[in-house]
Write an enzyme that holds these catalytic residues in place. Structure first.
Site, PDB file in Angstrom:
ATOM      1  N   CYS A   1       0.743 -32.024 -10.386  1.00 44.85           N
ATOM      2  CA  CYS A   1       0.674 -33.437 -10.690  1.00 44.85           C
ATOM      3  C   CYS A   1       1.713 -34.028  -9.621  1.00 44.85           C
ATOM      4  CB  CYS A   1       1.065 -33.775 -12.052  1.00 44.85           C
ATOM      5  SG  CYS A   1       1.444 -35.303 -12.429  1.00 44.85           S
TER       6      CYS A   1
ATOM      7  N   CYS B   1       4.277 -36.486 -11.777  1.00 43.00           N
ATOM      8  CA  CYS B   1       5.190 -35.427 -12.438  1.00 43.00           C
ATOM      9  C   CYS B   1       6.035 -34.919 -11.589  1.00 43.00           C
ATOM     10  CB  CYS B   1       4.313 -34.328 -13.146  1.00 43.00           C
ATOM     11  SG  CYS B   1       3.018 -34.638 -14.229  1.00 43.00           S
TER      12      CYS B   1
END
Length: 145
Positions: free
Chosen positions: A69, A72
């Site tokens: 991600c 993230c």
């Protein structure tokens, strides 16, 4: 004198009793003698997450994330910076949804990154999406009260 808080060691997971007034005095674990706070998030698997959630008196701010991600990964240094400000009043941890998919499903983590704040073993606030450190700190402080 304040009532002692239960603080789970980030190294050996032993439960330590620390007076609230002494949290800022760099307490060490009674079992392994290592620092109880290091100003950085802990990476926890599902079993360790449950241990910290159930045994700690401190609010637990969890970053649910995944290695693939992009947002993230972009938020990781911001979350780390927030830990230097929020500890020792809040324990910051990271849980990989790739490594703990059953936990992510149980907690209904639908998007990542997701921050969830737990107090007394129960979720009290949640927010999805990447945030800068200042916003993480402000949100955590507001939600922890």
């Amino acid at each position: 004198m304040s009532d002692p808080l239960q603080v789970v060691c980030p190294h050996c997971d032993a439960v330590n009793r620390v007076p609230a007034a002494r949290l800022g005095d760099r307490p060490v674990c009674g079992a392994c003698r290592r620092p109880l706070f290091e100003g950085r998030p802990l990476a926890l698997d599902e079993a360790r997450f449950r241990r910290h959630l159930q045994a700690s008196s401190l609010p637990l701010l969890v970053d649910f994330w995944a290695s693939w991600c992009g947002p993230c990964r972009a938020m990781a240094p911001e979350f780390e910076a927030a830990a230097t400000t929020l500890e020792p009043m809040v324990r910051l941890v990271k849980v990989s949804t790739e490594e703990a998919p059953a936990l992510a499903q149980e907690l209904a983590i639908r998007s990542i990154p997701t921050l969830a704040l737990f107090r007394g073993g129960r979720e009290v606030a949640r927010r999805a999406g990447a945030m800068p450190a200042k916003q993480i700190v402000a949100w955590a402080r507001q939600s922890a009260t």
